[in-house]
Write a protein that holds these residues in place. Structure first.
Motif, short mmCIF file in Angstrom:
data_model
loop_
_atom_site.label_atom_id
_atom_site.label_comp_id
_atom_site.label_asym_id
_atom_site.label_seq_id
_atom_site.Cartn_x
_atom_site.Cartn_y
_atom_site.Cartn_z
N ALA A 191 0.99 -0.27 7.46
CA ALA A 191 1.25 0.74 6.42
C ALA A 191 1.89 1.97 7.04
N GLY A 193 0.83 -1.21 0.00
CA GLY A 193 0.00 0.00 0.00
C GLY A 193 0.86 1.25 0.00
N ALA A 194 1.89 1.25 0.83
CA ALA A 194 2.77 2.42 0.92
C ALA A 194 3.58 2.60 -0.36
N GLY A 212 -2.74 4.39 -2.72
CA GLY A 212 -2.46 2.94 -2.73
C GLY A 212 -3.57 2.26 -1.97
N TYR A 213 -4.30 1.39 -2.64
CA TYR A 213 -5.47 0.80 -1.95
C TYR A 213 -5.32 -0.70 -1.83
N ILE A 270 -2.91 5.83 1.80
CA ILE A 270 -3.06 4.37 1.77
C ILE A 270 -4.44 4.02 2.30
N GLY A 297 -3.49 -0.54 -6.63
CA GLY A 297 -3.68 -1.41 -5.48
C GLY A 297 -4.12 -2.77 -5.95
N SER A 331 0.48 11.13 -0.51
CA SER A 331 0.32 9.67 -0.55
C SER A 331 -0.77 9.26 0.43
N ALA A 377 1.35 3.90 -2.99
CA ALA A 377 1.04 5.30 -2.71
C ALA A 377 2.28 6.19 -2.86
N VAL A 394 -2.84 7.27 6.31
CA VAL A 394 -3.28 5.87 6.30
C VAL A 394 -4.72 5.81 6.80
N SER A 423 5.45 3.26 5.92
CA SER A 423 5.66 4.66 5.52
C SER A 423 6.86 5.25 6.26
#
Lengths: 340, 340
Positions: free
Chosen positions: A180, A156-157, A261-262, A238, A285, A236, A160, A170, A184
């Motif tokens: 996440a 995810g990170a 970012g999913y 997530i 994602g 960014s 993103a 997040v 990060s």
């Protein structure tokens, strides 16, 4: 062996199941050291994802290789290994591009059921990564976290585009969201905002590197992020929930040209094309290609740089799996570790 | 001055309009050298985007600077300049990240109406890029193309991560799609597949670098792309239409981990979150930040490396703007250039 089956909504049991055997020459059989309950297991547990009959559960695992098929070359009996929720050959063009979750030969581990004493892992050479040695007990929860939730939060990170100088947000304070935050931090984000209303999870988010906690959701959450970012939105975001509300919160919290970012498994989401077009965000994602990150994550855990195992705030013997599901369903536990 | 107004569906006229004047000290006034009709102008022309009264039209322009406001520093009277459809300061954090189309001070040029003899351009220093010298006549159509359709196709190709060794697919054979083919060629794609059923457009796609033409649309189009890519899908797909069908064709033609760059203005699109999640594509697009690419595009045109002006297959005096719209609406022309 003993293994977990879901019979219907909130009816999960440990029962005698057949011992797994080598089926394909690329298989390995693992003696599971620890396994756990995933946030995504709660969708069928709650009846939101229907099942058609007793269903094996579990897709997170670390353990000792007991036996390998005749064409397994790099994985050896006696090794301590970690795999993820998709078996993958790690050689096809999709794997080589880093998307092992979509390997052209991928198989779902969940269908085999890792909440059990033993597990057959297909495509063992591609799927499993061995640790440098047999790990000490204190490392095992963190290595188990790498099997899914750490790797998913990390993806995810990465999706993103988290990095130095960036503000990362997040959305979701489950194990994936919390990790996440950790990802990060490791990826160098300057500011990390965790969205959480839950004191214990806020605390762990801060331990993992969150610099700010926001309790507002939906449009109020978006406004709060705008306030924190000169009205621009985050670089960014997530998304680690998977609902329409959280997805829109993610997109609307992101600045134009920023990245969402999913990794929350999408359930009721419908995205309006025009809103997406004018949001001008990057969207990426899906099921995390955890295998891509495993060597690096194992290395960081082995060196004591990260402690993702902190997400396990409940440990139970496998026989008490039902209590693990209940505790997570009621949000009494972040994540339940199971010892077969 | 003479300028274009849309009165209602298929009712576009050239009329006397007030001469533009400097309003803000950051403005410039241009004498328009050439302008043109955009595919996106056809949405209101066809009545799909409603208008509330006589509406100035046009957002693509090249011309000579006639006058500048008191705080304009770099743009000078007498320069030949190109701008795009958003005025932008080119200094805010969003501009600096390359998203000038979403500048915090952005203004729509379309609202001022570039299909005219004169145009007021806000934020002149940020918006306009001067050519090295007054261009020869043969360069002007290509420079005009850079104002929108080339920059938009280029952004689509960049958003779709086109590069050496990649297979790029372009959905849409309008000027933007055709110039996305040209951009993909310039960015080094190994294979470029244009989706088109129109002989003249197929021909131009080939001139611009298409290696393959596919005539199938929708699911049949997806199958064809899978056939051409070992069943995997393309690395990079550029969507230059903006409908549900073309967007789904784009997503489904892309391999997991691949990139969809979408620049067709989204009209009836609703994306299912679960399909998007499991497609595992990167999705990025929106109103193209053409300003980001202008210096590079002008340079390539100036050196004769690219000839994007070939998309203009109809030239008319401004007074015949209605015929330009008609010809594009009926797909008799790819793109109509107008001389005030």
């Amino acid at each position: 062996m003993r293994g977990t089956l879901l019979y219907g909504p909130r009816d999960v049991r440990v029962e005698e199941r057949p011992d797994p055997k080598i089926v394909e020459p690329t298989d390995a059989i693992l003696r599971i050291s620890t396994t756990c309950v995933c946030g995504s297991d709660l969708w069928p547990y709650r009846g939101i994802e229907p099942i058609t009959g007793p269903t094996p559960m579990g897709h997170e695992y670390v353990g000792i290789v007991e036996e390998v098929g005749s064409s397994v070359k790099t994985i050896k009996p006696g090794q301590f290994v970690i795999g993820s929720f998709f078996a993958s050959d790690n050689t096809c063009p999709i794997c080589q591009a880093g998307y092992q979750s979509r390997c052209i030969h991928s198989q779902l581990i969940g269908a085999l059921g890792a909440q059990a004493q033993w597990l057959r892992v297909p495509l063992a050479d591609g799927t499993l990564v061995a640790t440098p040695d047999i790990p000490s007990d204190d490392l095992i929860p963190s290595l188990l976290a790498a099997s899914d939730v750490l790797g998913t939060g990390w993806f995810g990170a990465v999706a993103a585009n988290v990095g130095p100088g960036k503000t990362a947000v997040v959305i979701g304070d489950g194990a994936v969201g919390l990790l996440a935050v950790l990802a990060s931090k490791q990826l160098g984000a300057e500011r990390i905002v965790a969205i959480s209303r839950h004191a214990k999870r806020q605390q762990l988010a801060r331990e993992f590197g969150a610099t700010d906690i926001v309790t507002e959701r939906g449009e109020a959450g978006v406004e709060k992020i705008k306030e924190l970012t000169d009205g621009l939105g985050a670089h960014s975001v997530i998304e680690a929930v998977g609902t329409q509300e959280s997805m829109l919160q993610a997109i609307r919290s992101t600045r134009p040209g920023g990245y969402v970012g999913y990794v929350g498994v999408s359930h009721d989401v419908k995205l309006d094309g025009q809103e997406l077009f004018f949001s001008e965000v990057h969207l990426h994602g899906g099921p995390a290609p955890v295998r891509r990150f495993l060597p690096d994550l194992i290395d960081r855990i082995w060196k004591g740089q990260i402690h993702p195992g902190k997400v396990f705030d409940l440990e139970l013997p496998l026989e008490q799996v039902a209590e693990g599901y209940r505790a997570m369903d009621e949000r009494r536990a972040i994540k339940a570790l199971l010892r077969p």
